[in-house]
Scaffold this active site. Structure first.
Site, PDB file in Angstrom:
ATOM      1  CB  CYS A 135      -0.918   0.000   1.218  1.00  0.00           C
ATOM      2  SG  CYS A 135      -2.086   1.378   1.221  1.00  0.00           S
ATOM      3  CB  CYS A 349       1.826   4.503 -42.536  1.00  0.00           C
ATOM      4  SG  CYS A 349       1.325   4.722 -44.265  1.00  0.00           S
TER       5      CYS A 349
END
Length: 422
Positions: A135, A349
C-alpha cells in the site's frame, strides 16, 4: 473443454480469476455477489488496526475515449471493525466452500500484533493470507505497507514472524515502488513465504483540476499521492512479474499476478509469464462482477484452440522468451508491407515515418487519394507504421534476414564487424 480450475498452494478454485484486495472485497454483500457471478476467489480487503478513510477517494486517467484507462485510489485498509469482517468471512466461507478465500493482512509492525491477527483470521476460516507489503499511501507514514515492501530485510523479518504462527498458506504482496521487486521477493522467499503476488499499486498523481488547481482526488482543497492501477499499469506489472519468474530464488514459489488484468487475453499473458492465478480490481469496478463470465469463457476457448487441457500446460511458457538485449539476433530483419486493398489512404503511416522515423514510405499524390508504398531499402523494421495504422493487418511485417546465421551484439563486437555507415 479446457479445465480452468486452479490449485494454488492447495487452495482450489473453479477458475484462476480472483478479486484483488480492494473495495470490491470489503464486505459480505460484495463478495457473495462476486461468487454468485462466478469468481473463483477473493482476497478480502486488508485487515489490521481500524482506520478512518477520507472523501473523495478515487480519480482516473481517461485516454482516447476510454474511461478509467488508469485508476487512482487513496483509500486505506478496511475501515470496518475487525470483528465484523471476521464474522462475514466465516459466513462467506460456509456459503461458498469451493471458492478461494484469501485474507489480506497489515498488522502493526511487531511480532505480537501479527501473531494475534493471524490467529483471529484463521479462526474465521481463511484459506490463505496475503501480506500487504505494498500500500503506497496513508499506511507508509505508519511504517507499514510499502514501507515494509521497500526494505528486503524488514520484509523478510515480518514474513518470518508470520510463518511462526500461520498454519495456512502465506502469500507476500510486493510493492512496485522500488527500483526492482526482486530483492524483496527474495527476502520474502528466504523468510519462508509460500507464494508471492504482484504488483500492488504505483504511487501517482493522475492530474490536476485546472479550475481549482488541486490535484485529484480532491479532499477539502488538498490531495495526496495515490495508488495507480488499471489497464495503464499492465506493461509494468508484466515486466516485474517476469523479473520474479526469471530469478532462481524468487521463482521457487507460485505467483498470483496483479496489475491491469481486464480481459481473458491479459490473464493469459500473466499466466504465460509465470502467474498461477490472476487478481482483478479496476475492470470489476468499471464493468461489474459479471465480466468474470467473459474472462472464463475467453480463456477456456483459447486453451481449446491451443490444445491446452489445463492451465498448468502453459503457465510460464513465455518466461524464457524474454532475454537480454545483447543476446538478440542482429541478423534478423523485417520490412513493412502495405496491403493496397486494405489501405484507406489516411496517410498516418507516411506522416509518422516521414516526421519521426526513417523516411521509409513513398507518397504518390493522386486523385481522389494518395497512395503509399514502402521503400524496402530504407525500412529498418521499427513497426511504427503498423502501430499507427487504423486498419487491422493493413500493414504487416515480412521477414528479410540480413544473413542466415545468428549473431548477437557481443559476438558482433568480438568479431570487429562494421557498424552503420551513415
Amino acid at each position: 473443454m479446457a479445465d480452468i480450475s486452479t490449485d494454488f498452494l492447495g487452495i482450489k478454485s473453479p477458475n484462476p480469476f480472483w478479486l484483488a484486495s480492494a473495495p470490491p472485497t470489503d464486505k459480505l454483500i460484495n463478495v457473495v455477489r462476486a461468487f454468485e457471478a462466478g469468481w473463483g476467489g477473493v482476497v478480502w480487503k486488508t485487515l489490521g488496526s481500524q482506520v478512518k478513510n477520507v472523501s473523495s477517494r478515487y480519480s482516473s486517467v481517461n485516454y482516447g475515449g476510454k474511461r478509467m484507462m488508469g485508476f487512482n485510489n487513496i483509500e486505506l485498509i478496511s475501515d470496518r471493525p475487525l470483528e465484523i469482517n471476521l464474522k462475514e468471512i466465516l459466513e462467506v466461507v460456509k456459503m461458498f466452500p469451493d471458492r478461494a478465500m484469501i485474507v489480506s493482512l497489515m498488522a502493526d509492525n511487531d511480532r505480537k500484533s501479527w501473531h494475534e491477527l493471524i490467529m483471529k483470521c484463521e479462526d474465521a476460516g481463511a484459506m490463505g493470507f496475503e501480506l500487504n507489503f505494498g500500500c503506497p499511501h496513508g499506511m507508509t507514514e505508519r511504517g507499514m505497507g510499502a514501507a515494509v515492501g521497500q526494505d528486503p530485510a524488514i520484509a523478510k523479518m515480518v514474513v518470518e514472524w508470520v510463518m511462526e504462527k500461520a498454519t495456512i498458506p502465506v502469500i507476500t504482496k510486493l510493492t512496485p515502488n522500488v527500483h526492482s521487486v526482486v530483492p524483496t521477493a527474495r527476502g520474502a522467499v528466504e523468510g519462508g513465504t509460500n507464494a508471492l503476488s504482484l504488483i500492488n499499486t504505483i504511487q501517482s498523481v493522475t492530474g490536476i483540476d485546472l479550475d481549482t488547481l488541486v490535484p485529484n482526488p480532491y479532499v477539502a482543497g488538498k490531495s495526496v499521492f495515490g495508488g495507480y492501477c488499471g489497464p495503464a499499469v499492465k506493461p509494468i506489472a508484466l515486466k516485474m512479474l517476469t523479473t520474479v519468474s526469471q530469478d532462481p530464488v524468487a521463482s521457487r514459489v507460485p505467483i498470483s499476478g496483479i496489475g491491469g488484468v481486464s480481459t481473458w487475453k491479459d490473464a493469459a499473458e500473466f499466466m504465460l509469464l509465470g502467474a498461477t492465478s490472476v487478481q482483478v480490481c479496476t475492470a470489476a469496478m468499471t464493468h461489474g462482477f459479471r465480466i468474470v463470465e467473459d474472462l472464463c469463457e475467453g480463456l477456456s476457448n483459447w486453451m481449446d484452440e491451443k490444445g491446452y487441457e489445463k492451465t498448468t500446460d502453459f503457465i510460464g511458457k513465455s518466461v524464457e522468451k524474454i532475454t537480454h538485449w545483447e543476446d538478440l539476433d542482429i541478423n534478423y530483419h523485417h520490412i513493412a508491407k502495405i496491403d493496397q486493398d486494405k489501405c484507406v489512404h489516411c496517410g498516418l503511416c507516411y506522416i509518422a515515418c516521414e516526421d519521426t522515423s526513417h523516411q521509409s514510405i513513398n507518397i504518390e499524390k493522386g486523385n481522389p487519394h494518395n497512395n503509399y508504398t514502402v521503400k524496402e531499402e530504407e525500412c529498418v523494421g521499427c513497426n511504427l507504421c503498423k502501430l499507427v495504422c487504423p486498419v487491422e493487418d493493413c500493414i504487416t511485417m515480412e521477414e528479410h534476414r540480413v544473413a542466415p546465421e545468428y549473431i548477437n551484439w557481443k559476438d558482433w563486437q568480438a568479431q570487429g564487424l562494421p557498424l552503420n555507415d551513415h
